[in-house]
Design an enzyme around this catalytic site. Structure first.
Site, mmCIF file in Angstrom:
data_model
loop_
_atom_site.group_PDB
_atom_site.id
_atom_site.type_symbol
_atom_site.label_atom_id
_atom_site.label_comp_id
_atom_site.label_asym_id
_atom_site.label_seq_id
_atom_site.Cartn_x
_atom_site.Cartn_y
_atom_site.Cartn_z
ATOM 1 N N GLY A 26 0.858 -1.456 -0.051
ATOM 2 C CA GLY A 26 0.160 0.033 0.067
ATOM 3 C C GLY A 26 0.980 1.368 -0.034
ATOM 4 O O GLY A 26 2.146 1.408 0.312
ATOM 5 N N CYS A 27 0.373 2.149 -0.366
ATOM 6 C CA CYS A 27 1.085 3.580 -0.529
ATOM 7 C C CYS A 27 1.311 4.198 0.748
ATOM 8 O O CYS A 27 2.751 4.455 0.949
ATOM 9 C CB CYS A 27 0.198 4.751 -1.324
ATOM 10 S SG CYS A 27 -1.516 4.945 -0.645
ATOM 11 N N TYR A 28 0.334 4.396 1.743
ATOM 12 C CA TYR A 28 0.651 4.692 3.156
ATOM 13 C C TYR A 28 1.819 3.704 3.707
ATOM 14 O O TYR A 28 2.766 4.145 4.073
ATOM 15 C CB TYR A 28 -0.390 4.537 4.090
ATOM 16 C CG TYR A 28 -1.342 5.815 4.011
ATOM 17 C CD1 TYR A 28 -0.770 7.198 4.283
ATOM 18 C CD2 TYR A 28 -2.806 5.562 4.106
ATOM 19 C CE1 TYR A 28 -1.656 8.074 4.314
ATOM 20 C CE2 TYR A 28 -3.587 6.717 3.647
ATOM 21 C CZ TYR A 28 -3.057 7.744 4.076
ATOM 22 O OH TYR A 28 -3.826 8.961 4.175
ATOM 23 N N ALA A 29 1.640 2.224 3.463
ATOM 24 C CA ALA A 29 2.488 1.568 4.095
ATOM 25 C C ALA A 29 3.982 1.533 3.598
ATOM 26 O O ALA A 29 4.866 1.374 4.294
ATOM 27 C CB ALA A 29 1.980 0.000 4.009
ATOM 28 N N THR A 30 3.903 1.903 2.175
ATOM 29 C CA THR A 30 5.322 1.834 1.673
ATOM 30 C C THR A 30 6.341 3.144 2.231
ATOM 31 O O THR A 30 7.382 2.448 2.723
ATOM 32 C CB THR A 30 5.352 2.071 0.224
ATOM 33 O OG1 THR A 30 4.552 1.043 -0.400
ATOM 34 C CG2 THR A 30 6.737 2.231 -0.436
#
Length: 897
Positions: free
Chosen positions: A711-715
């Site tokens: 995910g974008c946040y997770a990256t």
């Protein structure tokens, strides 16, 4: 095993993507935080654990077997004979922590290098401040009385500085500033108080090591009357080495080695016995360079052939000591090689047979080798070997009528001793001198795979075999060689089955002429259709791709991957050479971003785009072919998969929707095609590979066919926390991520979170606990992480403010250095000092990390990270994973500016 290079002596591993010093700091420093005394007084278990930790870290540089082999060699001599390391003054100024980290790691393994340092840059600065103009003669500083006074004070200060720095890293070090180097005046009338060493007293060094201290010497000497004399640091190190006779002499230099001033390229190795005269006659070898090479030759002439000199950057110390690949410039006396072009030129054919048998298993080994030698009679070949045949290479030269001029390395065998004395590198130097173009095959699980990649310009893997080559420069040659290998593989370039190879050798099937003819036939069969695809960009981009399959980022600047999956477009012998891509779910912003990237990619061809809402409309922004949106069902996907129409499927669907499509591919007859899922559906499925290349082994992604895109946040959150995971405070004191995303992260479906009017002058929090990314970050980092998401009025970009509790007090500078070391060489991660801004990351393909604000207690740091949620947060990362899984260079098609 004669049909492929066979080197069983030592294992190989991929080169590390971060410096050894950085990895070792992260892995070991917490255990040694209380200093060396704590460890030395601890239990045997503590000492063994710390040593094992360092060895495990070193295996990021080389294989376990390789590291252990070199460690055994170093420990086979008395401690003072391990290594002499000369440290330049600039290293003490700019790289002292890197140096101390490496020395601590060596010390933890029971090794005691002898350190001798200079202080040239510091000396020039102090003399300038004192109004003293430095004077030189023949490159040696003229040292008058005032200069000597400045030098004496400076050397004592720099010596103490290094000793104290080592102590702070938990290494016991002893300053030795006199009583070791004895000297006469070099020429008092010319150089004043400059000495030429005539005797080395090793007693203080031996005493320090016996007491478990690393000795740290200055390059000051004294004569029989007690007069201090300044000695050139390189020459002092050489005299010290002559007295101690160490296995390794290392000159640490901020330049990282000697460079050819005509080409600007690093000189990786110099074999003095064969190349000294050639180098000394080169027009650019003058002044300091000429003196350095001459002095090193004089030094090595006084030492056993097992000794060598390495000129390296301090970050490469462990790589130089513990791997065959090494670093910087390696200078050795070398081993003269003999060359034979027929069996009759071997002085001892029986010895040759023994050498070939040593790499052959089975009761029929001798009989098989006899047949192999018989097959060489009357054939044109070139064999290279040393006097004792520790190393042997057999090359089938190109046929005179071959248009490609490609030679074939049929046999390469090395003993352990040949590896450790660098004969292997010497052999390859001869091959490159004699054969401008060379190809060879290696089993994909070969223990020395990385060494081969260092010698090659490119490679491709297929069904457990890797084809390596160098010297092939044109795109057409590369393309054809790859296609030929995939079609004819072992038949043309070698086989690990010696019996099959013998049949082909006897029948002439291995002649390069045949290869050339088949390549020409293949060129004609491909016709214009293949070449019309991105030929203008192939030269720069596809050459990067073929080089990076097993490349080395530290020297070539691209990703290192071990990729068992050949590009399927080649494997299927399809006339459309690029890999065929299908995008399922393309209405959203991420789908559009990925389409833009695929349009620029020279080796990927988008064939199908599925969107229920846009069915029947023409796809805009894709110029390689006309595409109309389809509404593909799982049954359609199953039919396409059965027909082998697609090499890679990209699922750009909402969470919880893509399983029927995945199941359809799994049930097809071509389920080996790659699937990259952009949703969260498979991020917690252990049978899928999590595709974050900067934190997950690239070889794992390269070998995967099922990849869950993070995910974008997770990256951004993982990249912002990962380097500090070894330093985190114990639970329940967990990191907290305050994240703010632009409204594109809320998708295209209208909602309050992407309503610009609602967001203007506003900040909307949502899913304040148990967000899917909170679970994802925690699962990947192995620690519970708090995540608090918000959405703001800008379109694209995420900003994280991450509060991280620490187990021990740390300084901002040290934390920033950890991040810089961890992400060194990562093209899509940028570590900066200040806090990164969203406006600077929007539209960019990477992540920026900065801030590094440490609380007054020293036990909490706040870090900021920014990422474009549509690019590195989704589409760009998807393309990284696709490139790796399909066999292309990781950054192919990704703008890096």
């Amino acid at each position: 095993m004669l049909a492929r290079p066979c080197m069983r002596a030592l294992g190989r591993a991929r080169p590390a993507r971060v410096s050894a010093a950085a990895v070792c700091r992260a892995a070991v420093r917490p255990a040694l935080a209380s200093g060396y005394a704590t460890v030395s007084k601890g239990t045997r278990h503590e000492e063994t654990s710390a040593r094992s930790a360092v060895i495990n870290v070193l295996q990021n540089l080389g294989s376990k077997r390789e590291v252990q082999q070199y460690l055994s060699q170093f420990q086979s001599v008395s401690s003072q004979k391990f290594a002499v390391i000369k440290v330049g003054g600039a290293i003490l100024t700019d790289y002292i922590d890197v140096l101390c980290s490496s020395l601590r790691n060596l010390n933890q393994m029971g090794l005691f290098p002898v350190i001798i340092h200079g202080a040239g840059p510091q000396m020039n600065k102090l003399l300038g401040e004192a109004g003293i103009e430095p004077q030189y003669s023949e490159g040696i500083r003229i040292t008058d009385g005032p200069t000597l006074g400045v030098a004496r004070k400076l050397f004592l200060e720099e010596n103490l500085k290094l000793v104290e720095a080592l102590e702070s890293w938990g290494v016991r070090a002893r300053p030795i500033t006199s009583g070791v180097l004895m000297a006469d005046y070099k020429d008092k009338d010319t150089w004043k108080f400059v000495g030429e060493v005539n005797k080395v007293n090793t007693d203080p060094i031996n005493a320090a090591i016996a007491d478990n201290y690393i000795p740290v010497l200055t390059c000051m000497a004294e004569n029989n009357e007690g007069q201090l004399l300044n000695v050139n640091a390189d020459k002092a190190a050489a005299e010290l080495a002559k007295a101690l006779v160490p296995l390794k002499i290392v000159y640490l230099s901020e330049k990282g080695g000697l460079h050819n001033k005509d080409t600007g390229k690093l000189i990786e190795a110099i074999n003095l016995d064969e190349e000294y005269d050639r180098y000394m006659n080169m027009p650019w070898v003058i002044h300091g360079t000429r003196s350095k090479i001459r002095d090193i030759k004089d030094l090595l002439d006084h030492l056993p052939r097992s000794s060598s000199v390495a000129i390296i950057h301090p970050e490469s110390l462990e790589r130089e000591l513990f791997t065959h690949t090494g670093a910087g410039t390696l200078i050795r006396r070398g081993t003269k090689l003999h060359k034979a072009s027929s069996l009759s030129e071997f002085s001892d054919v029986h010895k040759l047979k023994e050498v070939l048998v040593r790499d052959r298993e089975g009761l029929d080994a001798e009989a098989v080798v006899d047949r192999y030698l018989d097959s060489l009679k009357g054939k044109t070949f070139a064999a290279y070997h040393d006097e004792g045949m520790e190393a042997l290479a057999v090359v089938l030269p190109p046929d005179s009528s071959s248009p490609s001029g490609l030679a074939h390395l049929a046999t390469l065998t090395m003993t352990r001793s040949a590896w450790l004395s660098n004969i292997a590198d010497n052999v390859f130097q001869h091959l490159k001198n004699d054969y401008p173009k060379l190809a060879w095959t290696v089993k994909q699980d070969d223990e020395n795979l990385t060494w081969f990649s260092e010698k090659a310009d490119g490679s491709i893997a297929r069904q457990g075999e890797v084809l390596f080559w160098y010297g092939i420069e044109t795109p057409e040659e590369v393309r054809e060689l790859m296609a030929e290998f995939i079609q004819h593989g072992r038949q043309m370039f070698g086989d690990n089955n010696l019996e099959s190879q013998l049949h082909r050798a006897a029948s002439g099937a291995l002649r390069i002429k045949d290869v050339a003819q088949k390549l020409q036939q293949h060129r004609e069969s491909l016709g214009q259709q293949t070449r019309s695809f991105s030929t203008s960009s192939f030269s720069s981009r596809n050459m990067q791709r073929v080089r990076s399959t097993f490349g080395t980022p530290t020297r070539r600047g691209y990703a290192t991957t071990t990729n068992p999956n050949p590009p399927l477009g080649i494997k299927n012998q399809d006339k459309d050479y690029p890999s065929k891509i299908a995008l399922i779910g393309a209405r959203g912003y991420t789908g559009q971003a990925l389409i833009d990237l695929l349009n620029r990619h020279p080796n990927m061809d988008l064939r199908h785009v599925s969107s229920r809402e846009l069915k029947g409309k023409k796809l805009a922004g894709y110029t390689k072919r006309d595409i109309t949106y389809e509404n593909l069902s799982p049954d359609d996907v199953r039919r396409m998969a059965d027909a082998g129409e697609i090499d890679c499927w990209v699922m750009a669907l909402p969470n919880g929707v893509c399983k029927p499509f995945v199941d359809a591919i799994e049930a097809s007859s071509h389920k080996e095609s790659v699937i990259v899922d952009l949703s969260a559906d498979y991020r917690f499925d252990s049978s899928w590979t999590y595709g974050l290349p900067e934190l997950v082994k690239r070889s794992k992604i390269a070998g995967a066919t099922r990849i869950a895109n993070p995910g974008c946040y997770a990256t951004a959150a993982q990249l912002g926390i990962a380097p500090l995971v070894p330093y985190l405070a114990a639970a329940p004191a967990n990191p907290t991520v305050f994240g703010v995303s632009g409204y594109s992260g809320a998708g295209t479906k209208p909602s309050p979170k992407n309503d610009v009017d609602n967001l203007t002058n506003n900040l909307i929090p949502y899913s304040l606990t148990d967000h899917i990314h909170e679970r994802e970050i925690s699962a990947q980092l192995g620690r519970e992480i708090g995540f608090i998401p918000h959405v703001a009025v800008w379109f694209a970009g995420i900003h994280h403010t991450i509060s991280i509790p620490l187990a021990e007090s740390m300084a901002s500078r040290d934390i920033r250095q950890l991040y810089q070391d961890r992400y060194n060489g990562e093209k899509l991660v940028k570590v900066i000092g200040e806090s990164p801004l969203v406006k600077n990351i929007s539209g960019k393909h990477g992540v920026e990390i900065g801030g590094f604000a440490v609380h007054s207690s020293g036990k909490r740091v706040v870090i900021n990270a920014t990422i474009d949620n549509l690019l590195k947060g989704a589409a760009t990362q998807c393309l990284q994973n696709m490139n790796l899984a399909l066999g292309y260079a990781e950054y192919e098609g990704i703008p890096l500016s």
